[in-house]
Design an enzyme around this catalytic site. Structure first.
Site, PDB file in Angstrom:
ATOM      1  N   CYS A  98       0.747  -1.373  -0.086  1.00  0.00           N
ATOM      2  CA  CYS A  98       0.068   0.058  -0.076  1.00  0.00           C
ATOM      3  C   CYS A  98       0.856   1.376   0.059  1.00  0.00           C
ATOM      4  O   CYS A  98       1.432   1.681  -1.027  1.00  0.00           O
ATOM      5  CB  CYS A  98      -1.092  -0.092   1.049  1.00  0.00           C
ATOM      6  SG  CYS A  98      -2.494   0.866   0.737  1.00  0.00           S
ATOM      7  N   HIS A 194      -3.620  -5.538   2.076  1.00  0.00           N
ATOM      8  CA  HIS A 194      -2.898  -5.647   3.405  1.00  0.00           C
ATOM      9  C   HIS A 194      -3.792  -6.211   4.361  1.00  0.00           C
ATOM     10  O   HIS A 194      -4.804  -6.368   3.869  1.00  0.00           O
ATOM     11  CB  HIS A 194      -2.414  -3.992   3.811  1.00  0.00           C
ATOM     12  CG  HIS A 194      -3.313  -3.251   3.610  1.00  0.00           C
ATOM     13  ND1 HIS A 194      -3.017  -1.861   3.789  1.00  0.00           N
ATOM     14  CD2 HIS A 194      -4.591  -3.040   3.491  1.00  0.00           C
ATOM     15  CE1 HIS A 194      -4.242  -1.008   3.657  1.00  0.00           C
ATOM     16  NE2 HIS A 194      -5.346  -1.605   3.465  1.00  0.00           N
TER      17      HIS A 194
HETATM   18  N1  GLN Z   1      -2.002   6.953   1.818  1.00  0.00           N
HETATM   19  C1  GLN Z   1      -2.275   6.194   0.744  1.00  0.00           C
HETATM   20  C2  GLN Z   1      -3.442   6.372   0.039  1.00  0.00           C
HETATM   21  O1  GLN Z   1      -4.552   6.565   0.793  1.00  0.00           O
HETATM   22  C3  GLN Z   1      -2.093   4.535   1.064  1.00  0.00           C
HETATM   23  C4  GLN Z   1      -2.912   4.230   2.085  1.00  0.00           C
HETATM   24  C5  GLN Z   1      -2.475   2.953   2.743  1.00  0.00           C
HETATM   25  O2  GLN Z   1      -1.369   2.544   3.014  1.00  0.00           O
HETATM   26  N2  GLN Z   1      -3.588   2.306   3.322  1.00  0.00           N
HETATM   27  O3  GLN Z   1      -3.696   6.026  -1.144  1.00  0.00           O
END
Ligand code: GLN
Length: 244
Positions: A98, A194
């Site tokens: 992610c 994740h």
């Molecule tokens: N901040 C990033 C997004 O929202 C990744 C978020 C995350 O790691 N879940 O796209």
């Protein structure tokens, strides 16, 4: 060599900032699947500011983070970019999840700022309207079983000509349009899945372990494990979202 002499060293990058939704569960899974097989396993945590000797590492985990945390961690990552690049080009194994996945690319453009990425894989991410949040099921060349997980991201990742991690059977994936999820580059897997990904997808875990062992010891041999529970969890999600 005596197979029991083998050891896998996992480097967990910046768990002080990047550890959304229990990404460290991926490490527990890799360690346990080594230990069950008599392979030694060690995890080294590198918090922001610590020095990283990539030559000691067999697998690197870069977890997820909020936009705010990504903006902070990107400065630390840029300081180690060249060593990280050498490790990846030398077929070092990486699982980037992610927020960590997004940072492997050229940039992550949020609604309000431009976060510079590591530019280790030719791809980029831009935030677009609405978050992509749901369970997700993929078909990946790296596993016979479907890959199941959960995604929650505002960024849309465009991987250009790179190989995706999988084809989306249910869910949104990289950008909600292409029908693909994640990226594979050398021994790097980048993915939006994740929460954590590996316990429900033991074949992906073994793929990473196999690549790491092959790189260090020249043999990817892994004894089979009793995966009936993991397979039941995986199959439950697959049947719930893809096929009755
Ligand atoms: N901040 C990033 C997004 O929202 C990744 C978020 C995350 O790691 N879940 O796209």
């Amino acid at each position: 060599m005596d197979m029991e002499e083998r050891k896998v060293v996992i480097g967990h990058l910046y768990p002080d900032l990047l550890n959304l939704y229990g990404d460290r569960g991926n490490i527990a899974c890799m360690m346990q699947r080594c230990i069950w097989r008599g392979i030694k396993a060690e995890t080294i945590e590198f918090n922001t500011g610590s020095t990283i000797d990539f030559s000691k590492l067999d697998i690197v985990l870069l977890g997820g983070g909020s936009d705010r945390e990504q903006a902070i961690v990107c400065k630390n990552l840029l300081e180690i970019r060249e060593q990280f690049r050498e490790y990846i080009e030398d077929h070092g194994v990486v699982l980037a999840v992610c927020g960590g996945y997004q940072l492997l690319g050229k940039y992550y453009k949020t609604g309000s700022e431009m976060i510079e990425g590591l530019d280790l894989v030719d791809m980029y991410t831009e935030q677009e309207e609405g978050r992509l949040i749901d369970n997700i099921v993929l078909q990946s060349d790296l596993a016979d079983m479907p890959v199941v997980g959960f995604e929650n991201h505002g960024g849309r990742t465009y991987i250009k000509d790179n190989q995706p991690f999988g084809k989306v059977l249910y869910g949104s994936g990289n950008d909600g349009k292409s029908g693909y999820e994640g990226v594979i580059y050398k021994n790097v897997i980048g993915t939006y899945l994740h929460g954590p990904l590996l316990p429900k997808n033991p074949q992906i875990c073994d793929h990473l372990l196999g690549r790491a062992l092959e790189r260090r010891y020249g043999s990817a041999e892994l004894a089979p494990l009793d995966d009936r529970q993991e397979e039941a969890a995986n199959s439950y999600i697959y049947h719930r979202f893809v096929k009755e």
